[in-house]
Scaffold this active site. Structure first.
Site, PDB file in Angstrom:
ATOM      1  N   LYS A 296      -8.435   6.320 -19.286  1.00 19.78           N
ATOM      2  CA  LYS A 296      -8.763   6.866 -20.595  1.00 19.78           C
ATOM      3  C   LYS A 296      -7.539   6.827 -21.525  1.00 19.78           C
ATOM      4  CE  LYS A 296     -12.551   7.428 -18.280  1.00 19.78           C
ATOM      5  NZ  LYS A 296     -12.916   8.685 -17.642  1.00 19.78           N
TER       6      LYS A 296
ATOM      7  N   ARG B 125       0.850  -1.197   0.000  1.00 21.43           N
ATOM      8  CA  ARG B 125       0.000   0.000   0.000  1.00 21.43           C
ATOM      9  C   ARG B 125       0.880   1.240   0.000  1.00 21.43           C
ATOM     10  NH1 ARG B 125      -1.294   1.777   4.505  1.00 21.43           N
ATOM     11  NH2 ARG B 125      -2.037  -0.144   5.438  1.00 21.43           N
TER      12      ARG B 125
ATOM     13  N   ASP C  78      -7.872  18.823 -14.425  1.00 23.91           N
ATOM     14  CA  ASP C  78      -8.167  17.459 -14.871  1.00 23.91           C
ATOM     15  C   ASP C  78      -7.723  17.382 -16.330  1.00 23.91           C
ATOM     16  OD1 ASP C  78      -9.297  15.128 -15.895  1.00 23.91           O
ATOM     17  OD2 ASP C  78     -11.055  15.225 -14.593  1.00 23.91           O
TER      18      ASP C  78
ATOM     19  N   TYR D 100     -16.810  16.742 -15.242  1.00 23.26           N
ATOM     20  CA  TYR D 100     -17.126  15.317 -15.330  1.00 23.26           C
ATOM     21  C   TYR D 100     -18.169  14.983 -14.261  1.00 23.26           C
ATOM     22  CZ  TYR D 100     -16.435  10.289 -14.856  1.00 23.26           C
ATOM     23  OH  TYR D 100     -16.629   8.943 -14.767  1.00 23.26           O
TER      24      TYR D 100
HETATM   25  C1  PLP Z   1     -13.415   9.109 -16.353  1.00 23.96           C
HETATM   26  C2  PLP Z   1     -13.083  10.448 -15.877  1.00 23.96           C
HETATM   27  C3  PLP Z   1     -12.833  10.702 -14.517  1.00 23.96           C
HETATM   28  C4  PLP Z   1     -12.978   9.640 -13.454  1.00 23.96           C
HETATM   29  O1  PLP Z   1     -12.058   8.599 -13.603  1.00 23.96           O
HETATM   30  P1  PLP Z   1     -12.342   7.074 -13.195  1.00 23.96           P
HETATM   31  O2  PLP Z   1     -11.079   6.388 -13.595  1.00 23.96           O
HETATM   32  O3  PLP Z   1     -13.548   6.618 -13.947  1.00 23.96           O
HETATM   33  O4  PLP Z   1     -12.586   7.055 -11.724  1.00 23.96           O
HETATM   34  C5  PLP Z   1     -12.479  11.981 -14.158  1.00 23.96           C
HETATM   35  N1  PLP Z   1     -12.391  12.987 -15.062  1.00 23.96           N
HETATM   36  C6  PLP Z   1     -12.637  12.777 -16.364  1.00 23.96           C
HETATM   37  C7  PLP Z   1     -12.514  13.923 -17.317  1.00 23.96           C
HETATM   38  C8  PLP Z   1     -13.000  11.526 -16.818  1.00 23.96           C
HETATM   39  O5  PLP Z   1     -13.249  11.335 -18.123  1.00 23.96           O
END
Ligand code: PLP
Length: 384
Positions: free
Chosen positions: A204, A54, A179, A107
């Site tokens: 992503k 961890r 982000d 998001y």
């Molecule tokens: C998918 C996404 C998230 C969240 O991520 P997870 O891996 O699904 O928890 C946050 N911000 C954006 C822009 C996203 O596309």
């Protein structure tokens, strides 16, 4: 290390940063250290600082060093999901009574985390159109500690001027987090533009193959890095060894994938813009997009995400999503395969009725890296 070896260009860093051949075997890819604990050479005699997975795991370390290099940051931290990374950042930076500014097209999961979970701990938030620096300035309060920005945003591809908002946040004594999921560090590096921290859903574009869920934080601020690392271990939502390995493998091809995502999306946008059944196309590469100049200034390409509104309203938009054959109907984005979705009923259902509600006739595409002729043919038949 990277400077010493002359590894400074993005494509090279993506393949080599944090990826020394294994000291024992010479394996050129970091092994998957599927292990929870480590033998100590006498009490407290740790080998390489590893005591429990961890706190730290060598496969995760390889990913974290790589992420830091790609974003031009001092420290990278890998999490079990993008939301786990966001949760760690929010709990590290905010205290009861603090205020944060969030974008009006955040998001959906970010909005849910802040409005349904973080708010219960006495944190205040307000929504601003972050693509307008004056709106961000108006939203700032004496208690504002954090400004949250998503650029390009999801699903309307809004563009925020990172450098301008970083200046505003700094002069108000607040931190700026970006982000960077939609752009990826190949297209945009927010730390260099003044952001204090970058958050990613590595699920992503970084992972890139729709086979792993993960998240990341990167910062250049040494004090913040230590606090985030403390909370990463204290909260415990770390990225596992195999997941870290999958994200690392995806990152090696990030640059070539993003080049193709950019090129395919540009062709799709061209076709959609000319189509009589399409009312409006949202893509920062369009000169008519209100954020085009800012995007051209702060990004090296416009990315693979495209949204558009369909003539005939919600039912017509849903029908297009049902009719594509190559574009797979599904949530998520950033993989090699093309996806289509209806944000109002799918990814953004949780923001219905709020300031973040999206148009009902909106369709979002994650344009993949297939042959673009096949993608264009599929969209043409689905639009009818
Ligand atoms: C998918 C996404 C998230 C969240 O991520 P997870 O891996 O699904 O928890 C946050 N911000 C954006 C822009 C996203 O596309």
């Amino acid at each position: 290390m990277n400077e010493q070896q002359g590894l400074s260009r993005f494509e090279t860093l993506a393949i080599h940063a944090g990826q020394e051949p294994d000291a024992v075997t010479g394996a050129v890819v970091p092994p998957i250290h599927q292990v929870s604990t480590y033998k100590q050479d006498g009490v407290g005699g740790l080998r390489g600082g590893y005591e429990y997975s961890r706190s730290a795991n060598p496969t995760r370390t390889a990913l974290e060093e790589n992420l830091a290099a790609l974003e031009g940051g001092r420290r990278g931290l890998a999490f079990a999901s993008g939301l786990a990374a966001e949760d760690c950042l929010l709990r590290t930076v905010l205290r009861p009574g603090d205020h944060l500014v969030i974008p009006n097209d955040a998001y959906g999961g970010t909005f849910r985390l802040i409005s349904k979970v973080v708010e219960r701990w006495g944190v205040e938030w307000s929504v601003a159109d972050t693509s307008d620096p004056a709106a961000v300035r108006d939203a700032l309060r004496p208690t504002t500690r954090l400004v949250w920005v998503e650029t390009p945003s999801n699903p309307l591809l809004g563009i925020t001027d990172i450098a301008a908002v970083a200046d505003l946040a700094r002069s108000a004594g607040a931190r700026l987090v970006v982000d960077n999921t939609f752009a990826s560090p190949y297209l945009q590096q927010p730390l260099a533009l003044g952001a204090d921290a970058v958050v990613h859903s590595t699920t992503k574009y970084l992972g890139g193959h729709s086979d792993v869920v993960g998240g990341a934080l990167v910062t250049s601020d040494a004090g913040l890095a230590d606090e985030l690392a403390f909370h990463q271990n204290a909260l415990g939502a770390v990225g596992g060894p195999f997941d870290s390995w999958l994200v690392l493998r995806g990152i090696k091809t990030l640059a070539v994938r993003m080049d193709r995502h950019n090129a395919n999306a540009a062709r799709v946008v061209e076709a959609l813009t000319a189509h009589p059944k399409v009312v409006q196309v949202y893509y920062p590469g369009l000169e008519t997009h209100p954020g085009h100049e800012t995007a051209a200034k702060q990004m090296r390409g416009f990315g693979g995400m495209v949204s558009f509104r369909v003539a005939g309203g919600e039912e017509a938009a849903v029908a297009v999503c049902d009719r594509t054959r190559l574009f797979t109907l599904g949530e998520s984005l950033g993989g090699v395969e093309s996806l289509i979705e209806h944000p109002g009923r799918m990814t953004h259902a949780s923001v219905a009725g709020s300031a973040l509600e999206v148009p009902a006739d909106l369709v979002r595409l994650s344009v993949g890296i297939e042959a673009v002729e096949d993608l264009l043919a599929d969209l043409a038949q689905a639009l009818g």
